[in-house]
Design a protein around this motif. Structure first.
Motif, short mmCIF file in Angstrom:
data_model
loop_
_atom_site.label_atom_id
_atom_site.label_comp_id
_atom_site.label_asym_id
_atom_site.label_seq_id
_atom_site.Cartn_x
_atom_site.Cartn_y
_atom_site.Cartn_z
N VAL A 64 0.86 -1.26 0.02
CA VAL A 64 0.10 -0.01 0.00
C VAL A 64 0.85 1.42 -0.13
N ARG A 65 2.03 1.23 0.27
CA ARG A 65 3.05 2.36 0.44
C ARG A 65 4.32 2.02 0.32
N LEU A 66 5.34 2.48 -0.66
CA LEU A 66 6.60 2.11 -0.96
C LEU A 66 7.34 3.52 -1.05
N GLY A 67 7.79 4.13 0.04
CA GLY A 67 8.69 5.41 -0.07
C GLY A 67 7.63 6.32 -0.37
N THR A 68 7.96 7.04 -1.50
CA THR A 68 7.16 8.37 -1.81
C THR A 68 6.53 8.12 -3.28
N LEU A 69 6.43 6.79 -3.74
CA LEU A 69 5.90 6.21 -5.00
C LEU A 69 4.23 6.72 -4.91
N ALA A 70 4.00 7.39 -5.78
CA ALA A 70 2.50 7.63 -6.19
C ALA A 70 1.57 6.40 -6.31
N ALA A 71 2.24 5.65 -6.97
CA ALA A 71 1.27 4.12 -7.34
C ALA A 71 2.45 3.15 -7.51
N ILE A 72 2.01 2.00 -6.80
CA ILE A 72 2.73 0.74 -6.74
C ILE A 72 2.30 -0.24 -7.79
N THR A 73 2.83 -0.20 -9.10
CA THR A 73 2.36 -1.04 -10.21
C THR A 73 3.36 -2.36 -10.27
N PRO A 74 2.81 -3.08 -11.20
CA PRO A 74 3.78 -4.24 -11.39
C PRO A 74 4.99 -3.94 -12.38
N GLU A 75 4.65 -2.91 -13.09
CA GLU A 75 5.74 -2.22 -13.95
C GLU A 75 6.84 -1.70 -13.20
N ALA A 76 6.43 -0.94 -11.95
CA ALA A 76 7.47 -0.31 -11.08
C ALA A 76 8.25 -1.27 -10.24
N LEU A 77 7.57 -2.34 -9.89
CA LEU A 77 8.13 -3.42 -9.34
C LEU A 77 9.05 -4.43 -10.03
N GLU A 78 8.94 -4.17 -11.45
CA GLU A 78 10.01 -4.87 -12.19
C GLU A 78 11.45 -4.37 -12.06
N ASN A 79 11.50 -2.99 -11.40
CA ASN A 79 12.86 -2.56 -11.23
C ASN A 79 13.43 -2.79 -9.87
N LEU A 80 12.77 -3.76 -8.89
CA LEU A 80 13.22 -4.27 -7.94
C LEU A 80 14.52 -5.18 -7.91
N PHE A 81 15.53 -4.81 -7.11
CA PHE A 81 16.74 -5.95 -7.01
C PHE A 81 16.10 -7.26 -6.62
N THR A 82 16.55 -8.62 -7.07
CA THR A 82 16.23 -9.58 -6.66
C THR A 82 16.10 -9.94 -5.12
N ARG A 83 17.08 -9.39 -4.62
CA ARG A 83 17.23 -9.59 -3.08
C ARG A 83 15.66 -8.82 -2.61
N ASP A 84 15.44 -7.79 -3.11
CA ASP A 84 14.01 -7.31 -2.49
C ASP A 84 12.96 -7.88 -2.93
N ILE A 85 12.98 -8.51 -3.94
CA ILE A 85 11.81 -9.44 -4.39
C ILE A 85 11.77 -10.74 -3.41
N ALA A 86 13.00 -11.19 -3.23
CA ALA A 86 12.91 -12.56 -2.43
C ALA A 86 12.27 -12.15 -1.01
N TYR A 87 12.63 -10.98 -0.47
CA TYR A 87 12.53 -10.45 0.87
C TYR A 87 11.08 -9.99 0.81
N LEU A 88 10.33 -9.51 -0.21
CA LEU A 88 8.64 -9.20 -0.33
C LEU A 88 8.28 -10.49 -0.52
N ARG A 89 8.43 -11.39 -1.04
CA ARG A 89 7.85 -12.58 -1.23
C ARG A 89 7.66 -13.46 0.09
N GLU A 90 8.89 -13.51 0.92
CA GLU A 90 9.04 -14.22 2.13
C GLU A 90 8.20 -13.38 2.98
N LEU A 91 7.80 -11.97 3.17
CA LEU A 91 7.23 -11.48 3.98
C LEU A 91 5.84 -11.64 3.63
#
Length: 123
Positions: A64-91
């Protein structure tokens, strides 16, 4: 005594999402997933074409919130580092499949029982 139900959880990404102007977004909030979220992922044409994309669609719905991003979209999340994707999947898995980020523990010396908050990789 009733306990308040918690449906949103704060997190800090290990590396962060690099946004426009090289702004690093690390602090965020994730909510619990709903059946509607699960159904929306299955109906998404991008997921039907590439099932691996489902994780990005789901995360974009429950973050629902990530930093100051106005919208969290799949396209924006494509730019996450793999370590962050793994972290978010685990969470996501811990919150939605196990119910929380705490596990029951017992002291081996005095046998006292208590709850321990699990530190996710990267925290």
């Amino acid at each position: 005594m009733s306990q308040e139900f918690q449906s949103e959880f704060a997190f800090t990404l290990p590396r962060g999402l690099l946004g426009e102007g090289d702004e690093l977004h690390r602090q965020g909030t994730m909510r619990l997933a709903t059946a509607r979220d699960e159904m929306a992922v299955q109906k998404d044409s991008r997921v039907q074409a590439n099932p691996a994309y489902g994780v990005l669609v789901m995360l974009s719905r429950v973050i629902v919130r990530l930093g100051t991003l106005a919208a969290i979209t799949p396209e924006a999340l494509e730019n996450l580092f793999t370590r962050d994707i793994a972290y978010l999947r685990e969470l996501y898995n811990r919150l939605n499949q196990q119910g929380n980020v705490h596990i029951a523990a017992q002291c081996p010396q005095c046998n006292s029982r208590f709850a321990v908050e699990l530190a996710l990789s990267g925290e």
